[in-house]
Design an enzyme around this catalytic site. Structure first.
Site, PDB file in Angstrom:
ATOM      1  N   SER A   1      28.010  44.839  56.551  1.00  0.00           N
ATOM      2  CA  SER A   1      27.910  43.261  56.232  1.00  0.00           C
ATOM      3  C   SER A   1      28.098  43.193  54.882  1.00  0.00           C
ATOM      4  O   SER A   1      27.495  43.648  54.278  1.00  0.00           O
ATOM      5  CB  SER A   1      26.454  42.934  56.758  1.00  0.00           C
ATOM      6  OG  SER A   1      26.163  41.438  56.319  1.00  0.00           O
ATOM      7  N   ARG A   2      29.163  42.434  54.572  1.00  0.00           N
ATOM      8  CA  ARG A   2      29.433  42.372  53.156  1.00  0.00           C
ATOM      9  C   ARG A   2      28.595  41.250  52.220  1.00  0.00           C
ATOM     10  O   ARG A   2      28.656  41.399  50.890  1.00  0.00           O
ATOM     11  CB  ARG A   2      31.033  42.194  52.687  1.00  0.00           C
ATOM     12  CG  ARG A   2      31.971  43.378  53.203  1.00  0.00           C
ATOM     13  CD  ARG A   2      33.308  43.021  52.843  1.00  0.00           C
ATOM     14  NE  ARG A   2      34.074  42.866  54.163  1.00  0.00           N
ATOM     15  CZ  ARG A   2      34.659  43.606  54.960  1.00  0.00           C
ATOM     16  NH1 ARG A   2      34.503  44.732  54.846  1.00  0.00           N
ATOM     17  NH2 ARG A   2      35.290  43.030  55.832  1.00  0.00           N
ATOM     18  N   VAL A   3      27.808  40.517  52.919  1.00  0.00           N
ATOM     19  CA  VAL A   3      27.278  39.448  52.082  1.00  0.00           C
ATOM     20  C   VAL A   3      26.005  39.302  52.659  1.00  0.00           C
ATOM     21  O   VAL A   3      24.953  38.876  51.766  1.00  0.00           O
ATOM     22  CB  VAL A   3      27.876  38.065  52.080  1.00  0.00           C
ATOM     23  CG1 VAL A   3      29.313  37.995  51.538  1.00  0.00           C
ATOM     24  CG2 VAL A   3      28.019  37.592  53.403  1.00  0.00           C
TER      25      VAL A   3
END
Ligand code: ATP
Ligand code: MG
Length: 506
Positions: free
Chosen positions: A364-366
Site C-alpha cells: 500500500s503506497r500511501v
C-alpha cells in the site's frame, strides 16, 4: 389556349436550374445499420462523444465513434426493436444517471434504474457518468484509515480514505469476499459504500446482496449491477455510473468506499464494443485507449481538500488474473494506476490461509500514513517477523539440516502469526481488537502453545479482555496508541489468560 410542349419543358428546365436546396442541419439522423448492440447512424452532424441519443420505442444509445459521415453508437439494452431507417434524435445531454442519498440501500442497473423490486427511485438530482477528476489543489493527502476489519490488510496493507487499492488474484481466491467484508465493516460507521458488479453471474450478485442484507450492510450501500447476460454497453457503463453516484456523495462531504468487481470484465466489454465499432485492435486485441478507460475512472477517487468539503472516495478495483500472471496487459495497466495492490494467491488459499493475502507481494503506497499510532506500533514488529519467517520457510524447504535455536524460534513465531492473521468471512474485527491480538502474537505469548491453537488462543484472549479488561479497548480508542498503561494492562491480562489457556489445553 394550349401551352406548347416546348414551353413546358423550358419552364421545367428553368426551375431545375434555379433550384437551391434549403440546407439545414437537423438534429436527427437515420439508422443505416444495426446489430450486436451497435448502431451506425447517418446525420446528426452536431453529436458529441458520450451524448445520449433517442431511438424509437424509448430506446437510448450513447455516441462512441464520430466519423465524417456517420456516427457509431452503442445501444443501451436490446437492439431488437431498432431497424434500419429508424429516425434517431439527439438529446443534447451527456449520459447521466440519478444520484443522491435516495440511492442508498438500493440495487440499480447501469442506467441507475431500480432492479430490486422496490419503488422507482425518487432522486431529484442527476449527474453525468463522466466527470473530470478533482485537480491537485482540490485534493489533500490521504491521512485517515479506512478500516476493512481484516487483520492482514489493516495491519500490513493499510488503506486510507481516498486511496485506490487494487485487489488482484486468480479466480476463486476470495477477491469479492475481501470487498464484501470491507463493506460489512462500515456498518454503524460514517462510510457509504457502492458495490459495482460488472459481468458477473446474476446469482453471484444476488448472493452478495443477500449477504449485505443479512449483515445489515445494505442500509449504507448502493449496488450497481450489469450482469453477464446484459449487453456490453451496460457493462461498459456500470463503473462510471457507480462512480457518479459515489462522486456525488463525496462532493457532499461524505466518505465513500467504491468496489469495482471486476475491471477485467469491464475491459473485455469495452474490447467487444471497440471491435464492433471497427476501432483498430492493439495488444491482446484491446483498443489503444484501454488504459484511459480505467485511468479516467480511478482518477476520480480522491480525498478532497477542506475547501471542497473534505469528503473522500476510496476505490477498490478488482482484477482477475490467469495463473497468477500479473504481467498481462490489463493487470499491469491497473497496477500502475492504483496506489498499491492486495495480491491473493491460489496456493495460500488452498493451504487454508484465508484471506489468501500474499503479504510479500502486496503493498500500500500511501496507507501507512493512514494507520492509527497503536496499529503502527504493533505492525512494525509484525512485518519484520513475517519477512524473516518467509525467508526461513523458503530455506527450510530446500535444506533438511538441523536449524539453530534462533531460527527455530523465528519459524514458530511466523507460523503462529500466520494463523492469527487468518480470518473467516463476515467476521470483521475492530482496530482495537486487532491491536491486542497482534500485540500478543508478536510479543511471543502464543509461542509456547501449539501453532494450531493460535486462533483459539486469540479468540479466547479477546473474549477475556472484553469481559475483564474492557479498559484496554477504551484506552486504545481514546489515546489511539499503545501507551504504558495499555501495555501494563495487556501484560497482566495475557499472563492471567495463559494460565487459564494452559489448563484448558491440557
Ligand atoms: P471469482 O473469481 O469467482 O469472482 P473470487 O476471487 O471473488 O471468485 P470469492 O467468491 O470471494 O472469490 O470466494 C471464493 C470462495 O472462497 C467462496 O466460496 C468464499 O465463500 C470462500 N472464501 C473467501 N474468503 C474466505 C475466508 N476468509 N474464509 C473462508 N472462506 C472464504
Ligand atoms: Mg468475485
Amino acid at each position: 389556349m394550349a401551352i406548347r410542349s416546348q414551353e413546358i419543358s423550358d419552364i421545367l428546365k428553368r426551375e431545375i436550374e434555379s433550384y437551391e436546396p434549403d440546407v439545414e442541419e437537423l438534429n436527427y439522423g437515420t439508422v443505416i445499420q444495426v446489430g450486436d448492440g451497435i448502431a451506425t447512424i447517418y446525420g446528426l452532424k452536431q453529436a458529441r462523444s458520450g451524448e445520449l441519443l433517442s431511438f424509437p420505442n424509448n430506446k437510448m444509445g450513447m455516441v462512441m465513434n464520430l466519423e465524417e459521415d456517420t456516427i457509431g453508437c452503442v445501444v443501451m439494452g436490446s437492439d431488437l426493436d431498432i431497424k434500419e431507417g429508424d429516425r434517431v434524435e439527439s438529446t443534447g445531454r451527456i449520459v447521466e444517471v440519478p444520484v443522491g442519498e435516495e440511492m442508498i440501500g438500493r440495487v440499480v442497473n447501469a442506467l441507475g434504474e431500480a432492479i430490486d423490486g422496490g419503488p422507482a427511485i425518487a432522486s431529484k438530482r442527476k449527474r453525468t457518468v463522466e466527470f473530470t477528476a478533482p485537480t491537485v489543489p482540490e485534493r489533500q493527502p490521504v491521512h485517515e484509515p479506512l478500516q476493512t476489519g481484516l487483520k492482514a490488510i489493516d495491519a500490513l496493507i493499510p488503506i486510507g480514505r481516498g486511496q485506490r487499492e487494487l485487489i488482484i488474484g486468480d479466480r476463486q481466491t476470495g477477491k469479492t469476499a475481501i470487498a464484501v467484508d470491507a463493506i460489512i465493516n462500515q456498518t454503524d460507521g460514517d462510510v457509504v459504500c457502492v458495490y459495482v458488479a460488472v459481468g458477473q453471474k446474476t446469482n453471484n450478485v444476488a448472493a452478495v446482496v443477500d449477504m449485505l442484507k443479512k449483515h445489515d450492510a445494505m442500509k449504507h450501500t448502493v449496488v450497481v449491477a450489469a450482469n453477464a447476460n446484459e449487453p456490453p454497453s451496460l457493462l461498459y457503463l456500470a463503473p462510471y455510473t457507480g462512480c457518479a453516484i459515489a462522486e456525488d456523495l463525496m462532493y457532499s462531504g461524505k466518505h465513500v468506499l467504491i468496489v469495482y468487481d471486476d475491471l477485467t470484465k469491464h475491459a473485455k466489454a469495452y474490447r467487444e464494443i471497440s471491435l464492433l465499432l471497427r476501432r483498430p485492435p492493439g495488444r491482446e486485441a484491446y483498443p489503444g485507449d484501454v488504459f484511459f478507460l480505467h485511468s479516467r475512472l480511478l482518477e476520480r477517487a480522491a480525498k478532497l481538500s477542506k475547501e471542497k468539503g473534505g469528503g473522500s472516495m476510496t476505490a477498490l478495483p478488482i482484477i482477475e488474473t490467469q495463473l497468477g500472471d500479473v504481467s498481462a496487459y490489463i493487470p499491469t495497466n491497473v497496477i500502475s494506476i492504483t496506489d498499491g495492490q492486495i495480491y491473493l494467491d491460489t496456493d495460500l488459499f488452498y493451504q487454508g490461509i484465508r484471506p489468501a493475502v500474499d503479504v510479500g507481494l502486496s503493498v500500500s503506497r500511501v496507507g501507512g500514513a493512514a494507520q492509527i499510532k497503536a496499529m503502527k506500533q504493533v505492525a512494525g514488529p509484525l512485518r519484520l517477523d513475517l519477512a524473516q519467517y518467509r525467508n526461513l520457510a523458503a530455506y527450510t524447504k530446500l535444506s533438511a539440516d538441523e536449524l539453530d535455536e534462533a531460527s527455530r524460534k523465528q519459524l514458530a513465531r511466523g507460523e503462529r502469526i500466520t494463523n492469527v492473521l487468518k480470518q473467516p468471512q463476515f467476521a470483521p474485527v475492530t482496530v482495537e481488537e486487532q491491536v491486542a491480538s497482534i500485540w500478543a502474537a508478536t510479543n511471543g505469548h502464543i509461542d509456547s502453545f501449539p501453532a494450531h491453537q493460535a486462533q483459539r488462543f486469540e479468540a479466547g484472549f479477546l473474549a477475556m479482555l472484553k469481559e475483564k479488561f474492557p479498559q484496554v479497548f477504551t484506552m486504545l480508542r481514546d489515546k489511539k496508541a499503545v501507551t504504558d498503561d495499555v501495555k501494563a494492562a495487556l501484560e497482566t491480562a495475557v499472563e492471567e489468560f495463559k494460565k487459564a489457556f494452559r489448563a484448558t489445553a491440557g
